[in-house]
Design a protein around this motif. Structure first.
Motif, PDB file in Angstrom:
ATOM      1  N   PHE A   1      54.854 128.343  37.976  1.00 33.45           N
ATOM      2  CA  PHE A   1      56.139 128.173  37.301  1.00 33.45           C
ATOM      3  C   PHE A   1      56.477 126.685  37.250  1.00 33.45           C
ATOM      4  O   PHE A   1      55.909 125.865  37.983  1.00 33.45           O
ATOM      5  CB  PHE A   1      57.260 128.935  38.013  1.00 33.45           C
ATOM      6  N   ASN A   2      57.397 126.367  36.392  1.00 30.36           N
ATOM      7  CA  ASN A   2      57.916 125.011  36.266  1.00 30.36           C
ATOM      8  C   ASN A   2      59.289 124.958  36.928  1.00 30.36           C
ATOM      9  O   ASN A   2      60.137 125.813  36.667  1.00 30.36           O
ATOM     10  CB  ASN A   2      58.007 124.623  34.782  1.00 30.36           C
TER      11      ASN A   2
ATOM     12  N   GLU B   1      61.923 123.031  36.638  1.00 29.41           N
ATOM     13  CA  GLU B   1      63.093 122.906  35.757  1.00 29.41           C
ATOM     14  C   GLU B   1      63.347 124.190  34.982  1.00 29.41           C
ATOM     15  O   GLU B   1      64.493 124.573  34.735  1.00 29.41           O
ATOM     16  CB  GLU B   1      62.912 121.728  34.806  1.00 29.41           C
ATOM     17  N   SER B   2      62.267 124.879  34.618  1.00 27.82           N
ATOM     18  CA  SER B   2      62.425 126.130  33.852  1.00 27.82           C
ATOM     19  C   SER B   2      62.971 127.265  34.703  1.00 27.82           C
ATOM     20  O   SER B   2      63.658 128.165  34.201  1.00 27.82           O
ATOM     21  CB  SER B   2      61.078 126.544  33.253  1.00 27.82           C
TER      22      SER B   2
ATOM     23  N   LYS C   1      56.459 135.454  32.500  1.00 30.08           N
ATOM     24  CA  LYS C   1      57.298 135.954  31.405  1.00 30.08           C
ATOM     25  C   LYS C   1      58.310 136.999  31.868  1.00 30.08           C
ATOM     26  O   LYS C   1      59.336 137.191  31.201  1.00 30.08           O
ATOM     27  CB  LYS C   1      56.418 136.533  30.284  1.00 30.08           C
TER      28      LYS C   1
END
Length: 954
Positions: A734-735, A737-738, A636
């Protein structure tokens, strides 16, 4: 090559716990009766233990804790805890609690001689690093991390614990061999200024208590002369199941483990007439106790004050809330001290205050509010001491501000959120220590969920008035202890006892309330103009994706599930301080002071306040060959971490006051540096290993006078003006694409000039041939030896695995020879360091401390072991141990974010195949007796041999 110059670590160097391998007990009998003990709530206030921990007790009184935990997978942490330490020794047994711990590794009923260590090493468990033990005043603990994927090995782990608990043999010949090892342990850990001063301080710190007469290391004359029956009697009297606990946490079946504990420990019995286990206290003192101590080898002027207080084990929600308030007070007062230390005219070099366990938990249920000040000279120590006391009085009189409390609350809340998210990723080693503390002290072991709710509720309930009221209780009129430690040469300039007491009395005069200097603005005024991801490449075998950004930066991404709430990253590009000219090199070496000064409009204190509650952090570095960025975050707050990277790159802070303060502090550390034998020896080692190259010599006072803030600042800006060759490595949850939009906004926007850069080889190389240097410094019968065998070589994975195998085998042989056979050292160390740039070079090191009379004998013995391994190669057993240990470590590493961060970074730096890790088994299998022999002949060639010795002054 160096330069971290925090002036010193404050605190008294008294060794209260002794780490080593060794210890055991005798048998005891039991019947079987098991209970599951879970604390019940009383009036809704008593904090319950985690119901997922099975807590039971055998009929012989042995307690056990069992918890299934899958981090790391296929591993378990097994502990044997005993509520027995040096306090239980008779006058003629001083040191035998610790000695018993050693003997646990020198032969038990089921594992004679050193069979236990050999067995475990062949299973991949490292002696010292994994398998270990320690003895304190009131407890001794044995630890055994063990794999669970081998049923036989796992079951034998409990057999080993039971052997420690009641089946140590205590052979006379083994006792006598171990005497020298423990004497050398005392020499290695002590025989210095801290040790000498500690021996003068103990009668004051522990006045009127048994603790003062029962240091765990014991008395050397007793260790050398005690008869065998003394240690056997200690073992017989005290190693008994009603004083012991077995703690098992790991990836296993709980019911199976419970049956293993019953099967292995139910046969242990307590003595027919057990000696009562006494408990000891520390008496109060009405009047202040004061002690001023000097020593020729002490480097700093330090004044400390302690306000002892009675404490209680946290049991209730009210206790828990109070402990959080103490943490808040420590955090806020620490921030104030740090703010003062950043000022050029600061009254102390270092100052600190905080509430916690007295002397690190020395005496149960004794806490203290403790403060310390460090000054430039003895003449300024009274002023420094008064200034720290004044901050305590400012807190006492005016309290803290709501803005300070808000910062503390935000930081605690952020940590609380992370712990909850990571509840299923807690390491077994962390959990086992909680249950150990429960057994030893009765401390609570709530579940993560309960802890989260308790913390959340406490943060909502705690008011500024409550915190300030608690802060007022820290400074007491009784139980005060004042200590001064200083260099001998400062003796005439030190404050007297009367002056110290007067400073204590008058510190609160003329103080005013604290003023918060928070800067109310964002880190970035506006987002940078984003770049783009222009190319993408996959490394499917290792789950890595490489992105190329529009400014030339490459980003390697490895998403993992090893942690639920962790992302770590680093980057590099070539250059570093190697590009500095000889004229500005010293200023360039101090380039770390630029990021340490804060960033943009924020000094370090203001930046910490701005980041309150944020888990994302980023920064920059400049090393000898590279410059880059690094940081960590939860998912976050990753944007915050990247914002910090962007700001450190584009808006560094030039702070004249902070820079001058840092240089001034560094000068003080250098002025007294040569009084410390280890500092002098370290400087000599650094100089010799670099062939006295001017760019690698230790910094001197004259060097500091040449350092320019403008040169350091300009060098920093130059190093980060072109980021086009930076390579980032990002690992964690984490992703892909994000994360791309964040990379495009903050990393693809970093300034780029698209120049080709490289580091420079400035010719800092170790001397060829044979070199010998002896430094004569120090007052005690203590020598330090460092032997180097080194050379240039071809850096590659296959050669490195052979070198590592050789290092591991030599380490075993040196330990067996110097410690076990010669009884001349405590912890000899064999090291291997390899580097590819600027020139590929390897170093084998053999180092140890010993009595001065044994230096030549032990060096000859060490070199004899080198010759033997060159002539014969490693043994089959040594190779088997190496392969098992390496394989076990790889298994653990492959599920660790930090491992992958370092692994990928190093492969990229060195131009290696990123899939290299997948071939580790084949490389391990290539190690044989013959390859070890060939490697030893080639790389343990003493043509390039450096012998460095520290001896006491003549």
């Amino acid at each position: 090559m160096r330069k971290n110059f925090s002036v010193l670590s404050l605190g008294l160097a008294v060794i209260f716990a002794v780490n080593t391998p060794g210890y055991a007990q005798k048998k005891t009998t039991v019947v079987k009766k098991t209970t599951t003990a879970v604390a019940k709530k009383v009036d809704g206030d008593l904090i319950p233990n985690d119901p997922n921990v099975k807590i039971g007790k055998l009929s012989n009184g042995l307690t056990y804790y069992i918890k299934k935990n899958t981090e790391p997978k296929k591993r378990a942490e097994l502990y044997l805890a005993t509520r027995i330490g040096s306090l239980m020794e008779d006058d003629n047994q001083q040191g035998l609690a610790h000695f018993t711990e050693h003997m646990a590794f020198n032969g038990t009923k089921d594992f004679p001689k050193n069979e236990m260590i050999n067995y475990l090493q062949k299973a991949g468990i490292r002696f010292g690093a994994d398998l270990n033990a320690y003895t304190s005043f009131d407890h001794t603990v044995y630890q055994l991390p063990i794999p669970t994927d081998s049923s036989a090995l796992f079951k034998n782990g409990f057999k080993i614990l039971a052997n420690w608990a009641g089946k140590i043999i205590m052979e006379g010949v083994e006792i006598d061999k171990e005497r020298g090892v423990i004497v050398e342990e005392d020499r290695e850990r002590g025989k210095n200024a801290q040790d000498r001063m500690s021996k003068q301080l103990l009668p004051l710190l522990l006045k009127g208590s048994r603790y003062a007469d029962r240091l765990p290391i014991g008395k050397i004359d007793i260790l050398n002369t005690f008869t065998h029956d003394k240690i056997r009697n200690f073992y017989k009297d005290w190693y008994r199941p009603n004083l012991q606990a077995v703690i098992a946490v790991g990836d296993f079946d709980v019911n199976e483990v419970e049956q293993l504990i019953k099967a292995n420990f139910s046969g242990l019995t307590n003595p027919a007439n057990p000696r009562p286990r006494p408990s000891y206290d520390l008496p109060d003192n009405k009047a202040p106790l004061v002690k001023i101590i000097t020593d020729p080898e002490q480097q700093y002027n330090v004044a400390q004050i302690m306000y002892k207080q009675r404490g209680n084990t946290t049991k209730t929600a009210a206790d828990y809330k109070k402990s959080i308030m103490y943490n808040m007070i420590n955090s806020m007062l620490g921030a104030r001290m740090q703010e003062i230390m950043q000022k050029e005219n600061a009254p102390f070099l270092q100052g600190q205050s905080g509430y916690g366990a007295y002397q690190g938990g020395l005496v149960p249920n004794i806490n203290a509010f403790q403060s310390a000040a460090v000054s430039k000279t003895g003449a300024t120590l009274e002023k420094a001491f008064t200034a720290v006391l004044a901050e305590n009085e400012r807190m006492n009189k005016y309290g803290f501000m709501q803005s300070e409390l808000d910062v503390a609350k935000k930081n605690i809340a952020a940590g609380n959120d992370v712990r909850l998210k990571e509840k299923d990723k807690i390491q077994s080693a962390t959990l086992v220590k909680r249950y150990l503390n429960n057994f030893l002290t009765g401390s609570i072991i709530p579940s993560t969920e309960v802890s989260y709710e308790l913390t959340k509720k406490a943060l909502a309930d705690i008011s500024l008035d409550q915190v300030n009221a608690l802060a007022k209780t820290l400074i007491t009129k009784e139980n005060q202890i004042i200590i001064v430690q200083a260099p001998e040469k400062e003796k005439a300039n030190l404050p007297t006892e009367a002056q110290l007491l007067a400073a204590l009395k008058n510190a609160g005069n003329n103080i005013t309330a604290y003023v918060d200097n928070t800067v109310d603005k964002p880190l970035l005024d506006k987002k940078p103009v984003a770049g783009k991801v222009v190319a993408e490449k996959k490394f499917d075998k290792i789950g890595v994706t490489e992105l190329t950004l529009s400014n030339g930066i490459k980003v390697l991404l490895k998403p993992t599930d090893f942690k639920n709430d962790q992302i770590v990253f680093t980057s590099f590009s070539k250059g570093g301080t190697s590009l500095a000219t000889d004229a500005n090199f010293k200023s360039a070496e101090m380039v770390s002071l630029i990021p340490q000064s804060g960033v943009g409009a924020f000094n370090p204190t203001q930046l910490n306040k701005l980041m309150a509650g944020k888990t994302g952090t980023g920064g920059s570095y400049v090393s000898d060959l590279y410059q880059g960025y690094g940081g960590s975050s939860t998912p976050k707050d990753l944007e915050t971490a990247f914002q910090m990277v962007y700001t450190y790159a584009t808006n560094p802070r030039k702070d004249v006051e902070l820079f001058n303060k840092s240089i001034s502090d560094y000068k003080v550390s250098l002025e007294n540096k040569n009084s410390n034998p280890e500092s002098v020896f370290s400087d000599t080692v650094q100089a010799v290993l670099s062939s006295y190259h001017k760019r690698a010599m230790p910094t001197t006072l004259a060097d500091l006078d040449k350092i320019s803030l403008d040169e350091a600042y300009n060098f920093y800006k130059d190093r980060f003006a072109d980021n086009s060759e930076q390579t980032f490595v990002i690992v964690g949850n984490f992703n892909i694409e994000s994360i791309k939009p964040l990379l495009e906004t903050y990393i693809a926007s970093l300034p780029a000039l698209n120049k080709k850069q490289n580091f420079v080889d400035n010719g800092i190389n170790s001397p060829k041939g044979k070199v010998s240097k002896t430094v004569y410094k120090g007052l005690e019968d203590k020598a330090e030896v460092q032997l180097y065998i080194h050379g240039d070589y071809n850096y590659d994975a296959q050669t490195n695995i052979q070198l590592n195998a050789l290092k591991a085998a030599l380490e075993n042989k040196i330990l067996e020879r110097l410690r076990e056979k010669e009884s001349g050292v405590y912890s000899p160390r064999v090291g291997l360091s390899v580097a590819k740039y600027p020139t590929a070079h390897y170093y084998f090191t053999i180092s140890f401390s010993c009595a001065t009379a044994n230096v030549e004998k032990l060096i000859a013995a060490a070199l004899d072991e080198v010759d033997q391994i060159k002539n014969n190669g490693a043994t089959v057993d040594d190779i088997s141990k190496f392969k098992s240990e390496e394989q076990r470590q790889v298994e653990l590493s492959l599920r660790d974010n930090s491992f992958w961060l370092n692994y990928l970074t190093n492969r990229l730096k060195y131009g290696d195949d990123l899939d290299q890790i997948l071939d580790i088994k084949q490389r391990l299998n290539s190690v044989t007796v013959e390859t070890s022999k060939a490697t030893a002949k080639k790389y343990l060639n003493e043509d390039n041999y450096i012998r460095l010795v520290l001896m006491p002054q003549k």
